[in-house]
Design an enzyme around this catalytic site. Sequence first.
Site, PDB file in Angstrom:
ATOM      1  N   LYS A   9      50.218   5.708   4.318  1.00 12.56           N
ATOM      2  CA  LYS A   9      49.902   4.454   5.014  1.00 12.56           C
ATOM      3  C   LYS A   9      48.603   3.832   4.514  1.00 12.56           C
ATOM      4  CE  LYS A   9      52.298   5.072   9.433  1.00 12.56           C
ATOM      5  NZ  LYS A   9      53.091   6.252   9.129  1.00 12.56           N
ATOM      6  N   GLU A  67      43.563   0.301  13.736  1.00  5.29           N
ATOM      7  CA  GLU A  67      44.059  -1.071  13.660  1.00  5.29           C
ATOM      8  C   GLU A  67      44.027  -1.722  15.036  1.00  5.29           C
ATOM      9  OE1 GLU A  67      47.289  -0.703  10.011  1.00  5.29           O
ATOM     10  OE2 GLU A  67      48.000  -0.719  12.093  1.00  5.29           O
ATOM     11  N   ARG A 127      63.967   2.349   0.043  1.00  4.01           N
ATOM     12  CA  ARG A 127      65.379   2.736  -0.016  1.00  4.01           C
ATOM     13  C   ARG A 127      66.202   1.645   0.652  1.00  4.01           C
ATOM     14  NH1 ARG A 127      66.161   4.149   5.368  1.00  4.01           N
ATOM     15  NH2 ARG A 127      64.330   4.987   6.414  1.00  4.01           N
ATOM     16  N   HIS A 187      60.817   5.055  18.922  1.00  2.00           N
ATOM     17  CA  HIS A 187      60.481   4.614  17.565  1.00  2.00           C
ATOM     18  C   HIS A 187      61.704   4.557  16.653  1.00  2.00           C
ATOM     19  CE1 HIS A 187      56.230   4.840  18.610  1.00  2.00           C
ATOM     20  NE2 HIS A 187      56.457   6.056  19.077  1.00  2.00           N
TER      21      HIS A 187
END
Length: 663
Positions: free
Chosen positions: A116, A200, A292, A235
């Site tokens: 990330k 963040e 992908r 999620h």
Amino acid sequence: MFKKILIANRGEIACRVAATARRLGIQTVAVYSDADRDAQHVHACDEAVHIGGPAPRDSYLQWQRILDAAKSSGAQAVHPGYGFLSENEAFAQACADAGLVFIGPPPSAILAMGLKAESKRLMEAAQVPLVPGYHGADQDPALLKREADRIGYPVLIKASAGGGGKGMRAVYGADEFDAALASCKREAINSFGDDAVLIERYVQKPRHIEIQVFGDSHGDCVYLFERDCSVQRRHQKVLEEAPAPGMTPERRAQMGEAAVAAAKAVGYVGAGTVEFIAEQDGRFYFMEMNTRLQVEHPVTEAITGQDLVEWQLRVASGEPLPVKQSELRMHGHAIEARICAENPDGGFLPATGTLDVARWPAHVAFQRGDVRIDAGVREGDAISPYYDSMVAKLIVWGEDRAQALARLDLALRDTHIVGLQTNVAFLRRCAATHSFANADLDTGLIERERAVLFDQPGLPLEVAAAAVVAHTLAVEAGRQSTDPWSACDGWRMFGSATRRFDLAQGDMHHEVLLSRHHRGGMTLTAAGETLDFAVQSTDTETHELFLGSERIRVKTYAQGERVAVFAPTGSAVLTEVDVIAHAGDSPSEGGRLTAPMPGKLIAFLAQAGDTVTKGQPLAVMEAMKMEHTISSPRDGKVAELLFAVGDQVGDGAELLKLEVEKV
């Protein structure tokens, strides 16, 4: 173009790749585990190679076995599908080293987007919008706290190497930061072996919008518009649609160009998805890139008329992209629903079992059409604990969103699965919520609509009972011969004939009475109400009920005494109890705690002799790639543990004995 490819995956994506390859004149090789020997994808391919045991780590993740299968079968390329090895840069590199084409991005692109923090530094350099935050290497807690204060609360702490919500906490004030940071770092080091985090700004009521990108080896890259994937649980996506409701042409172009910039920054080739988190006012920020093909790619195919799997095969063989950006167009609206074997009311606990019945709505099998089904299973197949819980994808297309929503409801209504629990009814309720119907979308939609999504009443008892009675009458009518003495209709010259049906639904038992009157007509008594009743049956499964003033079309499917009923307003499963056959049955033994599904026992959280309370976690099992905690159904004392940690246990296996404490 390739002559033969190996598909290093299973399920519906393997079937889809095989179908596209066959249309292009390409032969395919399937790989399979002990659990997949007779799976649909094995039959869909021209050849099949066994690669190991049922658990993914013993088969689909054994990449050397996959490479050996490709070489021995003469395949020139490997398609990784999605999941398993599809985003493994080491596997992509091993394919190249073995002289095989990896049908996906170059290993360097997979690696660059894998972490990330690193990917966000790359995106910042490419001027792709980022959520205001700190992505630096300095992990001093005091510095991280100052950065959080600078960004402004609420903030989100996220593990740099993480995913799936692990190592992630929302912090709403400075006084909460230190404890949340310590917790995230502990979870990150345990889950990923790396406790680095990034900070963040926490976006309130966020939407999850992703852009489909495609690059070729000639330096060209395009975006095929956006998908809204905001409806999620744990999620994981539940409903996806394209285009995103409320998207303006200007914002679409901005997001598409940002996604292409992200792809070009890492030299991307093949199909990929750039995921953004978006605010309600339209501002958007880069979240991550999935290197992908995505599970939800069919909605993009539906609105563009393009075959993304064919694009993958052509680009991997060295061809340029089939169209330019200026040639791409959207038409209509598409929605995808993920049909999973799970219990939404039980915390989405995965379910296993056999698909005794798997009946799909009328559909077209490929690309744009009113309804499309992508499934890697057939009626009679088993859903095992070794792989994820997705059974099929249901995709609908309409001229606009309203038409697509209407078609989705009808298609879900006509999806009949018997033998295990699924989320079909939950999906139908989701699509019907005020929030989804009115495109009030964000990742908290399911939680916000809990009152109408969970623990909802099923089909009314009188309707379900009438359907079971109709099924029984249809079966008996099929046995009747021309001999009048074979009639089972209870005819009387005078008076009425009343017949009793003993029905069970869960723990509830119901007495249902069917009365035939000598002057014609029937009545049905259920749930304390007597209604006029008539039925017209096409066969033992298809019935038209006339119940009181209602006319209801139903389908029934029987397995032994259990009858599954599907009606336009819902479904139910009842047991038609044969009282004589069950005479002498005794109640089940108490004090048992059993496995809700097959799986591996990860941990016991209590020991023999421990006193426990109702709801206390007692054991942890792993099934379908997820961990599930099993709690005590009552207060009591653990008398005995019946398995060892690490054991594989079957569905319904008794894990431990629980005694009621004596006062």
